[in-house]
Design a protein around this motif. Sequence first.
Motif, PDB file in Angstrom:
ATOM      1  N   GLU A 130      -5.454   3.650   0.953  1.00  0.00           N
ATOM      2  CA  GLU A 130      -6.887   3.853   1.101  1.00  0.00           C
ATOM      3  C   GLU A 130      -7.594   2.507   1.143  1.00  0.00           C
ATOM      4  OE1 GLU A 130     -10.371   5.749  -1.688  1.00  0.00           O
ATOM      5  OE2 GLU A 130      -8.368   6.587  -1.811  1.00  0.00           O
ATOM      6  N   VAL A 131      -8.576   2.356   2.030  1.00  0.00           N
ATOM      7  CA  VAL A 131      -9.392   1.142   2.107  1.00  0.00           C
ATOM      8  C   VAL A 131     -10.535   1.317   1.127  1.00  0.00           C
ATOM      9  CG1 VAL A 131     -10.817  -0.331   3.560  1.00  0.00           C
ATOM     10  CG2 VAL A 131      -8.754   0.744   4.500  1.00  0.00           C
ATOM     11  N   VAL A 133     -12.832  -1.227   0.286  1.00  0.00           N
ATOM     12  CA  VAL A 133     -13.997  -1.949   0.788  1.00  0.00           C
ATOM     13  C   VAL A 133     -13.827  -2.116   2.285  1.00  0.00           C
ATOM     14  CG1 VAL A 133     -15.330  -4.085   0.679  1.00  0.00           C
ATOM     15  CG2 VAL A 133     -14.258  -3.173  -1.403  1.00  0.00           C
ATOM     16  N   GLN A 134     -14.763  -1.563   3.032  1.00  0.00           N
ATOM     17  CA  GLN A 134     -14.694  -1.673   4.482  1.00  0.00           C
ATOM     18  C   GLN A 134     -15.098  -3.093   4.907  1.00  0.00           C
ATOM     19  OE1 GLN A 134     -13.643   0.527   6.688  1.00  0.00           O
ATOM     20  NE2 GLN A 134     -13.334   2.173   5.210  1.00  0.00           N
ATOM     21  N   PRO A 135     -14.421  -3.664   5.886  1.00  0.00           N
ATOM     22  CA  PRO A 135     -14.827  -4.984   6.380  1.00  0.00           C
ATOM     23  C   PRO A 135     -16.172  -4.884   7.092  1.00  0.00           C
ATOM     24  CG  PRO A 135     -13.039  -4.094   7.702  1.00  0.00           C
ATOM     25  CD  PRO A 135     -13.264  -3.147   6.573  1.00  0.00           C
ATOM     26  N   ASP A 137     -18.986  -5.048   9.893  1.00  0.00           N
ATOM     27  CA  ASP A 137     -18.926  -4.752  11.326  1.00  0.00           C
ATOM     28  C   ASP A 137     -19.028  -6.049  12.108  1.00  0.00           C
ATOM     29  OD1 ASP A 137     -18.827  -3.500  13.715  1.00  0.00           O
ATOM     30  OD2 ASP A 137     -20.780  -2.510  13.547  1.00  0.00           O
TER      31      ASP A 137
END
Length: 139
Positions: A130-131, A133-135, A137
């Motif tokens: 599972e990610v 923290v999303q990078p 955009d």
Amino acid sequence: HNATGRCVGLQDATAADRLFEQPTVLLANASGSLVNVASSGGHLVTVSLVEGTAGAEGAALQAFLTGTRKVAVVDGVARFTDLGISKEAQGLRFQFTVDEECCVEAGNTLGGQTVISSAIAVYDKPVALEVLVQPPDAA
């Protein structure tokens, strides 16, 4: 023969899989040269588990070890090819022993020679990724 043993090639592993790096046991003399024992002499090395924090000992601990537990010594080297650990455990050590029976029959003194590996950890296989923290955009 006056020999010592040394185990090489162990890394942490995943439970229920073969060890990524299979152990190799070297039989060497006092000067570090491999002991050249004839493969026809029947020299065999047996592996067992000797410790760890698996919550098991004795026969229960040995049941964690999978694969071929006894291999021939060829030109001073015993190569294991399919060992694995079936359950998660930390601090596992392998004990490798030259079998007494082969050596008594062959009339030499290598039987009973033992070496213990460095400790490894065996981890359960991941069941999810599972990610957290999303990078940001890039757009």
